[in-house]
Design a protein around this motif. Sequence first.
Motif, PDB file in Angstrom:
ATOM      1  N   GLY A   1       0.672  -1.158  -0.131  1.00 18.58           N
ATOM      2  CA  GLY A   1      -0.013   0.005   0.016  1.00 18.58           C
ATOM      3  C   GLY A   1       0.881   1.213   0.155  1.00 18.58           C
ATOM      4  O   GLY A   1       2.022   1.252  -0.496  1.00 18.58           O
ATOM      5  N   VAL A   2       0.316   2.254   0.558  1.00 12.53           N
ATOM      6  CA  VAL A   2       0.931   3.677   0.624  1.00 12.53           C
ATOM      7  C   VAL A   2       1.004   3.956   1.967  1.00 12.53           C
ATOM      8  O   VAL A   2       0.204   3.998   2.693  1.00 12.53           O
ATOM      9  CB  VAL A   2       0.129   4.478  -0.251  1.00 12.53           C
ATOM     10  CG1 VAL A   2       0.699   6.072  -0.481  1.00 12.53           C
ATOM     11  CG2 VAL A   2       0.049   4.124  -1.545  1.00 12.53           C
ATOM     12  N   THR A   3       2.135   4.619   2.309  1.00 14.82           N
ATOM     13  CA  THR A   3       2.325   5.614   3.484  1.00 14.82           C
ATOM     14  C   THR A   3       2.127   6.864   2.975  1.00 14.82           C
ATOM     15  O   THR A   3       3.066   7.444   2.321  1.00 14.82           O
ATOM     16  CB  THR A   3       3.740   5.541   4.243  1.00 14.82           C
ATOM     17  OG1 THR A   3       3.634   3.966   4.685  1.00 14.82           O
ATOM     18  CG2 THR A   3       3.692   6.428   5.618  1.00 14.82           C
ATOM     19  N   ALA A   4       1.229   7.740   3.394  1.00 16.89           N
ATOM     20  CA  ALA A   4       0.915   9.085   3.011  1.00 16.89           C
ATOM     21  C   ALA A   4       1.165  10.154   4.291  1.00 16.89           C
ATOM     22  O   ALA A   4       0.831   9.997   5.303  1.00 16.89           O
ATOM     23  CB  ALA A   4      -0.528   9.090   2.665  1.00 16.89           C
ATOM     24  N   THR A   5       2.046  11.039   3.712  1.00 14.37           N
ATOM     25  CA  THR A   5       2.512  12.157   5.042  1.00 14.37           C
ATOM     26  C   THR A   5       2.182  13.594   4.615  1.00 14.37           C
ATOM     27  O   THR A   5       2.282  13.651   3.405  1.00 14.37           O
ATOM     28  CB  THR A   5       4.119  11.847   5.099  1.00 14.37           C
ATOM     29  OG1 THR A   5       4.452  10.646   5.309  1.00 14.37           O
ATOM     30  CG2 THR A   5       4.577  12.884   6.071  1.00 14.37           C
ATOM     31  N   SER A   6       1.536  14.217   5.527  1.00 18.28           N
ATOM     32  CA  SER A   6       1.277  15.674   5.356  1.00 18.28           C
ATOM     33  C   SER A   6       2.247  16.179   6.261  1.00 18.28           C
ATOM     34  O   SER A   6       2.361  16.009   7.135  1.00 18.28           O
ATOM     35  CB  SER A   6      -0.128  16.111   5.692  1.00 18.28           C
ATOM     36  OG  SER A   6      -0.159  17.474   5.793  1.00 18.28           O
ATOM     37  N   GLN A   7       3.308  17.283   5.432  1.00 22.63           N
ATOM     38  CA  GLN A   7       4.297  17.985   6.568  1.00 22.63           C
ATOM     39  C   GLN A   7       3.846  19.363   6.359  1.00 22.63           C
ATOM     40  O   GLN A   7       3.476  19.921   5.255  1.00 22.63           O
ATOM     41  CB  GLN A   7       5.709  17.603   5.911  1.00 22.63           C
ATOM     42  CG  GLN A   7       6.713  18.069   6.673  1.00 22.63           C
ATOM     43  CD  GLN A   7       7.228  19.526   6.587  1.00 22.63           C
ATOM     44  OE1 GLN A   7       6.734  20.046   5.365  1.00 22.63           O
ATOM     45  NE2 GLN A   7       7.865  20.000   7.441  1.00 22.63           N
ATOM     46  N   HIS A   8       4.286  20.216   7.625  1.00 18.46           N
ATOM     47  CA  HIS A   8       3.873  21.517   7.665  1.00 18.46           C
ATOM     48  C   HIS A   8       5.061  22.211   8.206  1.00 18.46           C
ATOM     49  O   HIS A   8       5.691  21.760   9.193  1.00 18.46           O
ATOM     50  CB  HIS A   8       2.676  21.942   8.326  1.00 18.46           C
ATOM     51  CG  HIS A   8       1.501  21.312   7.901  1.00 18.46           C
ATOM     52  ND1 HIS A   8       0.706  22.083   6.869  1.00 18.46           N
ATOM     53  CD2 HIS A   8       0.954  20.237   8.542  1.00 18.46           C
ATOM     54  CE1 HIS A   8      -0.434  21.349   6.842  1.00 18.46           C
ATOM     55  NE2 HIS A   8      -0.422  20.110   7.376  1.00 18.46           N
ATOM     56  N   THR A   9       5.687  23.194   7.665  1.00 18.36           N
ATOM     57  CA  THR A   9       6.559  24.367   8.459  1.00 18.36           C
ATOM     58  C   THR A   9       5.977  25.635   8.446  1.00 18.36           C
ATOM     59  O   THR A   9       5.347  26.102   7.312  1.00 18.36           O
ATOM     60  CB  THR A   9       7.946  24.606   7.609  1.00 18.36           C
ATOM     61  OG1 THR A   9       8.347  23.277   7.517  1.00 18.36           O
ATOM     62  CG2 THR A   9       8.695  25.347   8.257  1.00 18.36           C
ATOM     63  N   VAL A  10       5.806  26.221   9.812  1.00 16.26           N
ATOM     64  CA  VAL A  10       5.005  27.436   9.858  1.00 16.26           C
ATOM     65  C   VAL A  10       5.884  28.437  10.748  1.00 16.26           C
ATOM     66  O   VAL A  10       6.627  27.916  11.740  1.00 16.26           O
ATOM     67  CB  VAL A  10       3.685  27.152  10.759  1.00 16.26           C
ATOM     68  CG1 VAL A  10       3.112  28.449  11.182  1.00 16.26           C
ATOM     69  CG2 VAL A  10       2.800  26.359   9.841  1.00 16.26           C
ATOM     70  N   VAL A  11       5.639  29.747  10.705  1.00 16.75           N
ATOM     71  CA  VAL A  11       6.409  30.595  11.288  1.00 16.75           C
ATOM     72  C   VAL A  11       5.163  31.565  11.844  1.00 16.75           C
ATOM     73  O   VAL A  11       4.306  31.927  11.093  1.00 16.75           O
ATOM     74  CB  VAL A  11       7.357  31.704  10.555  1.00 16.75           C
ATOM     75  CG1 VAL A  11       7.820  32.804  11.301  1.00 16.75           C
ATOM     76  CG2 VAL A  11       8.459  30.623  10.016  1.00 16.75           C
ATOM     77  N   ILE A  12       5.141  31.909  13.277  1.00 16.04           N
ATOM     78  CA  ILE A  12       4.123  32.319  13.957  1.00 16.04           C
ATOM     79  C   ILE A  12       4.255  33.928  13.771  1.00 16.04           C
ATOM     80  O   ILE A  12       5.300  34.448  13.752  1.00 16.04           O
ATOM     81  CB  ILE A  12       4.187  31.841  15.395  1.00 16.04           C
ATOM     82  CG1 ILE A  12       3.779  30.285  15.352  1.00 16.04           C
ATOM     83  CG2 ILE A  12       3.003  32.552  16.176  1.00 16.04           C
ATOM     84  CD1 ILE A  12       4.035  29.766  16.747  1.00 16.04           C
ATOM     85  N   ASN A  13       2.982  34.443  13.559  1.00 18.14           N
ATOM     86  CA  ASN A  13       2.982  35.934  13.578  1.00 18.14           C
ATOM     87  C   ASN A  13       2.451  36.412  14.741  1.00 18.14           C
ATOM     88  O   ASN A  13       1.258  36.428  15.201  1.00 18.14           O
ATOM     89  CB  ASN A  13       1.882  36.236  12.412  1.00 18.14           C
ATOM     90  CG  ASN A  13       1.814  37.734  12.214  1.00 18.14           C
ATOM     91  OD1 ASN A  13       2.379  38.545  12.788  1.00 18.14           O
ATOM     92  ND2 ASN A  13       1.053  38.435  11.077  1.00 18.14           N
ATOM     93  N   THR A  14       3.633  36.916  15.455  1.00 15.45           N
ATOM     94  CA  THR A  14       3.423  37.196  16.902  1.00 15.45           C
ATOM     95  C   THR A  14       2.303  38.359  17.141  1.00 15.45           C
ATOM     96  O   THR A  14       1.634  38.518  18.061  1.00 15.45           O
ATOM     97  CB  THR A  14       4.642  37.657  17.618  1.00 15.45           C
ATOM     98  OG1 THR A  14       5.243  38.421  16.886  1.00 15.45           O
ATOM     99  CG2 THR A  14       5.493  36.133  17.950  1.00 15.45           C
ATOM    100  N   ALA A  15       2.369  39.280  15.969  1.00 18.40           N
ATOM    101  CA  ALA A  15       1.404  40.606  15.879  1.00 18.40           C
ATOM    102  C   ALA A  15       0.165  40.319  16.299  1.00 18.40           C
ATOM    103  O   ALA A  15      -0.774  40.990  16.464  1.00 18.40           O
ATOM    104  CB  ALA A  15       1.582  41.511  14.954  1.00 18.40           C
ATOM    105  N   ASN A  16      -0.387  39.023  15.891  1.00 21.49           N
ATOM    106  CA  ASN A  16      -1.775  38.612  15.813  1.00 21.49           C
ATOM    107  C   ASN A  16      -2.331  37.831  17.033  1.00 21.49           C
ATOM    108  O   ASN A  16      -3.429  37.443  16.841  1.00 21.49           O
ATOM    109  CB  ASN A  16      -2.188  38.070  14.326  1.00 21.49           C
ATOM    110  CG  ASN A  16      -2.282  39.349  13.266  1.00 21.49           C
ATOM    111  OD1 ASN A  16      -2.575  40.561  13.705  1.00 21.49           O
ATOM    112  ND2 ASN A  16      -2.137  38.871  12.153  1.00 21.49           N
ATOM    113  N   ILE A  17      -1.453  37.210  17.704  1.00 20.70           N
ATOM    114  CA  ILE A  17      -1.753  36.190  18.645  1.00 20.70           C
ATOM    115  C   ILE A  17      -2.926  36.658  19.590  1.00 20.70           C
ATOM    116  O   ILE A  17      -3.855  35.915  19.925  1.00 20.70           O
ATOM    117  CB  ILE A  17      -0.629  35.816  19.426  1.00 20.70           C
ATOM    118  CG1 ILE A  17       0.416  35.070  18.710  1.00 20.70           C
ATOM    119  CG2 ILE A  17      -0.872  34.799  20.656  1.00 20.70           C
ATOM    120  CD1 ILE A  17       1.792  34.809  19.209  1.00 20.70           C
ATOM    121  N   ALA A  18      -2.595  37.705  20.113  1.00 22.10           N
ATOM    122  CA  ALA A  18      -3.596  38.516  21.286  1.00 22.10           C
ATOM    123  C   ALA A  18      -5.166  38.514  20.579  1.00 22.10           C
ATOM    124  O   ALA A  18      -6.013  38.108  21.006  1.00 22.10           O
ATOM    125  CB  ALA A  18      -3.363  39.643  21.796  1.00 22.10           C
TER     126      ALA A  18
END
Length: 316
Positions: free
Chosen positions: A260-277
């Motif tokens: 069968g198949v091993t399906a992988t979803s990968q993410h790299t994110v940088v957080i926008n600190t200005a909008n957290i609050a």
Amino acid sequence: MKQLGHREMEHEVTVSAPAAAVYRLIAEVENWPRIFPPTVHVGHIERSGQSERIRIWATANGEAKNWTSRRVLDPVALRIEFRQEVSTPPVAAMGGTWLIEPISDGECRVRLLHDFRAVDDDPGDLAWIEKAVDRNSRSELAALKANVEATTTGSADDLMLSFEDTVRIDGAAKDVYDFINEAQLWKERLPHVARVSLDEHTPGLQILEMETRTKDGSTHTTKSVRVCFPHSEIVYKQITLPALMTLHTGHWRLDSDGDGVTATSQHTVVINTANIAKILGADAGVAQAREFIRNALGSNSLATLGHAKEYAEGRR
């Protein structure tokens, strides 16, 4: 005598980091989608000594383009020459040089030189290329400065988040790939997608815009450039981002074996600190933002992979 229609441009920025560190970041092309806003994906075609051929997928004036370049790296002189081997119209020829010049042990000047021509020396196309080179060069140098300086101070570490989710599928890689590739059908196929549009003027190079529902019922719009490699991988970069992110890149990868198949979803994110609050409340900080993003993206990815699994296994 300068060729008719030939143009040269130069851009520069001063970076508070050692010249060798800046050179290394530019030389290692796997860094580019994370550092340079226009760059979606870069892959090596071949390497030999200090020479290499790379293929680049990027945006120019909002349009998705790809081309092949040859580079010559000189780590002693801190110089990288590049020349497009196969250009994409309206560009007829494009090349240039990265020059990293030490000012002191902890500071350097980065100069980015370009020379180019338009197809048939068309004045309108030349103006389009000039605009794209100017916009991308300014964007790349500003991003390079911000990334390098954040990396050297260590302030970038908490703001970057990389993770992946994996699902095992008892089906064919082609069917799983088709489900992820055919994103124009996601509104019908995926409950968290409220609206979707997909443009693919160049085969394998997509612009995907969609409205996604979160668990609380709210929606947000994202726009991505996707580079598709049948039937093994789809790499993407968001060019319109949710409010909590300043960067989001990722890929869908399919690894086949006999069962069968091993399906992988990968993410790299940088957080926008200005909008957290604003998004998570006055008491929230980076830790809460990391958890929120991990859960939100992971839930949607696993939902997509779950439906892809059901689709592929139903076709066996």
